[in-house]
Design a protein around this motif. Structure first.
Motif, PDB file in Angstrom:
ATOM      1  N   TYR A 168       0.847  -1.211   0.000  1.00 21.26           N
ATOM      2  CA  TYR A 168       0.000   0.000   0.000  1.00 21.26           C
ATOM      3  C   TYR A 168       0.875   1.251   0.000  1.00 21.26           C
ATOM      4  O   TYR A 168       0.659   2.188  -0.779  1.00 21.26           O
ATOM      5  CB  TYR A 168      -0.905  -0.053   1.234  1.00 21.26           C
ATOM      6  CG  TYR A 168      -1.910   1.072   1.417  1.00 21.26           C
ATOM      7  CD1 TYR A 168      -2.327   1.892   0.361  1.00 21.26           C
ATOM      8  CD2 TYR A 168      -2.487   1.291   2.676  1.00 21.26           C
ATOM      9  CE1 TYR A 168      -3.265   2.900   0.568  1.00 21.26           C
ATOM     10  CE2 TYR A 168      -3.425   2.289   2.885  1.00 21.26           C
ATOM     11  CZ  TYR A 168      -3.805   3.098   1.829  1.00 21.26           C
ATOM     12  OH  TYR A 168      -4.729   4.098   2.035  1.00 21.26           O
TER      13      TYR A 168
ATOM     14  N   ILE B 151      -8.702   1.913   4.644  1.00 21.26           N
ATOM     15  CA  ILE B 151      -7.881   0.775   4.186  1.00 21.26           C
ATOM     16  C   ILE B 151      -7.009   0.208   5.318  1.00 21.26           C
ATOM     17  O   ILE B 151      -6.989  -1.015   5.512  1.00 21.26           O
ATOM     18  CB  ILE B 151      -7.076   1.135   2.923  1.00 21.26           C
ATOM     19  CG1 ILE B 151      -8.041   1.267   1.730  1.00 21.26           C
ATOM     20  CG2 ILE B 151      -6.008   0.070   2.623  1.00 21.26           C
ATOM     21  CD1 ILE B 151      -7.394   1.644   0.408  1.00 21.26           C
TER      22      ILE B 151
ATOM     23  N   LYS C 248      -9.198  -1.909   7.413  1.00 25.47           N
ATOM     24  CA  LYS C 248      -9.583  -3.147   6.717  1.00 25.47           C
ATOM     25  C   LYS C 248      -8.445  -4.168   6.754  1.00 25.47           C
ATOM     26  O   LYS C 248      -8.679  -5.367   6.965  1.00 25.47           O
ATOM     27  CB  LYS C 248      -9.967  -2.827   5.265  1.00 25.47           C
ATOM     28  CG  LYS C 248     -10.297  -4.042   4.410  1.00 25.47           C
ATOM     29  CD  LYS C 248     -11.527  -4.761   4.918  1.00 25.47           C
ATOM     30  CE  LYS C 248     -11.706  -6.102   4.235  1.00 25.47           C
ATOM     31  NZ  LYS C 248     -12.836  -6.851   4.779  1.00 25.47           N
TER      32      LYS C 248
ATOM     33  N   ASN D 257      -9.373   1.535  -5.919  1.00 32.69           N
ATOM     34  CA  ASN D 257      -9.726   0.232  -6.497  1.00 32.69           C
ATOM     35  C   ASN D 257      -8.491  -0.553  -6.925  1.00 32.69           C
ATOM     36  O   ASN D 257      -8.455  -1.786  -6.799  1.00 32.69           O
ATOM     37  CB  ASN D 257     -10.696   0.408  -7.666  1.00 32.69           C
ATOM     38  CG  ASN D 257     -12.129   0.602  -7.181  1.00 32.69           C
ATOM     39  OD1 ASN D 257     -12.581  -0.097  -6.282  1.00 32.69           O
ATOM     40  ND2 ASN D 257     -12.843   1.557  -7.753  1.00 32.69           N
TER      41      ASN D 257
ATOM     42  N   ILE E 285      -7.178  -2.014  -3.657  1.00 27.20           N
ATOM     43  CA  ILE E 285      -8.040  -3.123  -3.211  1.00 27.20           C
ATOM     44  C   ILE E 285      -7.732  -4.391  -4.013  1.00 27.20           C
ATOM     45  O   ILE E 285      -7.575  -5.478  -3.447  1.00 27.20           O
ATOM     46  CB  ILE E 285      -9.536  -2.727  -3.353  1.00 27.20           C
ATOM     47  CG1 ILE E 285      -9.902  -1.677  -2.291  1.00 27.20           C
ATOM     48  CG2 ILE E 285     -10.445  -3.953  -3.230  1.00 27.20           C
ATOM     49  CD1 ILE E 285     -11.226  -0.952  -2.546  1.00 27.20           C
ATOM     50  N   ASP E 286      -7.588  -4.235  -5.346  1.00 27.14           N
ATOM     51  CA  ASP E 286      -7.282  -5.390  -6.209  1.00 27.14           C
ATOM     52  C   ASP E 286      -5.894  -5.950  -5.918  1.00 27.14           C
ATOM     53  O   ASP E 286      -5.713  -7.161  -5.767  1.00 27.14           O
ATOM     54  CB  ASP E 286      -7.372  -4.998  -7.688  1.00 27.14           C
ATOM     55  CG  ASP E 286      -8.812  -4.773  -8.132  1.00 27.14           C
ATOM     56  OD1 ASP E 286      -9.731  -5.174  -7.386  1.00 27.14           O
ATOM     57  OD2 ASP E 286      -9.020  -4.170  -9.201  1.00 27.14           O
TER      58      ASP E 286
ATOM     59  N   LEU F 149      -7.998  -7.494  -1.191  1.00 25.93           N
ATOM     60  CA  LEU F 149      -8.926  -7.240  -0.086  1.00 25.93           C
ATOM     61  C   LEU F 149     -10.352  -7.575  -0.513  1.00 25.93           C
ATOM     62  O   LEU F 149     -10.752  -7.297  -1.646  1.00 25.93           O
ATOM     63  CB  LEU F 149      -8.848  -5.771   0.350  1.00 25.93           C
ATOM     64  CG  LEU F 149      -7.484  -5.275   0.835  1.00 25.93           C
ATOM     65  CD1 LEU F 149      -7.543  -3.781   1.137  1.00 25.93           C
ATOM     66  CD2 LEU F 149      -7.017  -6.041   2.077  1.00 25.93           C
TER      67      LEU F 149
ATOM     68  N   ILE G 238     -14.799  -4.945   0.621  1.00 29.70           N
ATOM     69  CA  ILE G 238     -14.480  -3.515   0.642  1.00 29.70           C
ATOM     70  C   ILE G 238     -14.738  -2.956  -0.754  1.00 29.70           C
ATOM     71  O   ILE G 238     -14.360  -3.570  -1.749  1.00 29.70           O
ATOM     72  CB  ILE G 238     -13.022  -3.245   1.096  1.00 29.70           C
ATOM     73  CG1 ILE G 238     -12.697  -1.736   1.035  1.00 29.70           C
ATOM     74  CG2 ILE G 238     -12.011  -4.062   0.306  1.00 29.70           C
ATOM     75  CD1 ILE G 238     -11.380  -1.347   1.706  1.00 29.70           C
ATOM     76  N   THR G 239     -15.430  -1.814  -0.825  1.00 31.35           N
ATOM     77  CA  THR G 239     -15.689  -1.179  -2.117  1.00 31.35           C
ATOM     78  C   THR G 239     -15.367   0.297  -2.027  1.00 31.35           C
ATOM     79  O   THR G 239     -15.522   0.917  -0.977  1.00 31.35           O
ATOM     80  CB  THR G 239     -17.162  -1.334  -2.555  1.00 31.35           C
ATOM     81  OG1 THR G 239     -18.003  -0.923  -1.463  1.00 31.35           O
ATOM     82  CG2 THR G 239     -17.513  -2.739  -2.943  1.00 31.35           C
TER      83      THR G 239
END
Length: 236
Positions: A26, A83, A86, A108, A111-112, A116, A119-120
């Motif tokens: 991240y 994030i 999460k 996004n 997240i991809d 994860l 989570i949106t």
């Protein structure tokens, strides 16, 4: 990321190697994307760990259990605090809302890349989504590190909180005056200020306050008002 592991431990959060690897990835994605768009002014790794990652995880100081809860991070920006929360609490269901599509695209990608789930990231304005049935009063917790006056922020955030849920804004500096000016708005919107948690972020010059505002009754349908009005004419 050993620094983050230790900071999390002092808050009672145990991060495993897999979680720390996600924080590392991240961080790298954040710094890379920051070269082409403005996501954060804080870029030194140690500072990102202290002022973004550990600060986000400091939500734990509220004493609210996160596992299995549904959380909205409003005005999430580069994904803080949603994030990090999460990653640390995989069972937490998270929605990240931001008004800038470029940021949502970045979220996004994160997240991809991190794999994860539950989570949106959605693009839109707070006042629009708050009128939609699936979002209004649909969250156990609403958090925000957005820099906005508390009366204004409350009008955007409290409509999303389910009854008996909490709106927990992250504020910096002395909040007494701001709190005083927002009491009426919080009450009108169906909330009640339950606690004020203030602390220093270790190894930084930052002081932080997290407010615990409990949703006591439904928010009147007229709130939030249309775009621009909450900041132009705050409830007081």
């Amino acid at each position: 990321m050993e620094r983050l592991r230790q900071k999390a431990q002092t808050m009672g959060i145990e991060l495993n190697d897999s979680q720390l690897a996600k924080f590392e990835q991240y961080y790298e994605m954040l710094i890379e994307k920051n070269k082409v768009m403005n996501l954060t002014a804080i870029t030194e790794k140690q500072d990102v760990i202290d002022k973004h990652f550990a600060d986000s995880l400091a939500f734990i100081k509220t004493g609210i259990a996160l596992d299995g809860k549904k959380l909205l991070d409003l005005g999430t920006g580069a994904g803080f605090p949603g994030i990090p929360l999460k990653i640390a609490f995989p069972e937490l269901e998270v929605v990240l809302l931001d008004s800038l599509n470029k940021r949502v695209r970045f979220l996004n990608e994160v997240i991809d890349a991190l794999g994860l789930e539950k989570i949106t990231a959605i693009h839109g304005r707070a006042e629009d989504f708050a009128k939609q049935k699936e979002y209004r009063e649909g969250f156990d917790l609403v958090v925000s590190r957005a820099v906005a006056n508390l009366a204004v922020l409350s009008e955007y955030c409290i409509p999303y909180v389910a009854k008996d849920g909490y709106f927990c804004p992250y504020k910096s500096g002395d909040v007494k005056e701001e709190l005083q000016g927002a009491k009426k708005a919080v009450h009108i919107l169906g909330g009640e200020i339950k606690d004020i948690i203030s602390f220093e972020i270790p190894d930084t010059d930052m002081s932080r306050t997290i407010l615990m505002i409990k949703k006591e009754k439904a928010t009147p349908k007229k709130y939030p008002r249309k775009a621009g009005l909450p900041s132009k004419e705050p409830i007081h």
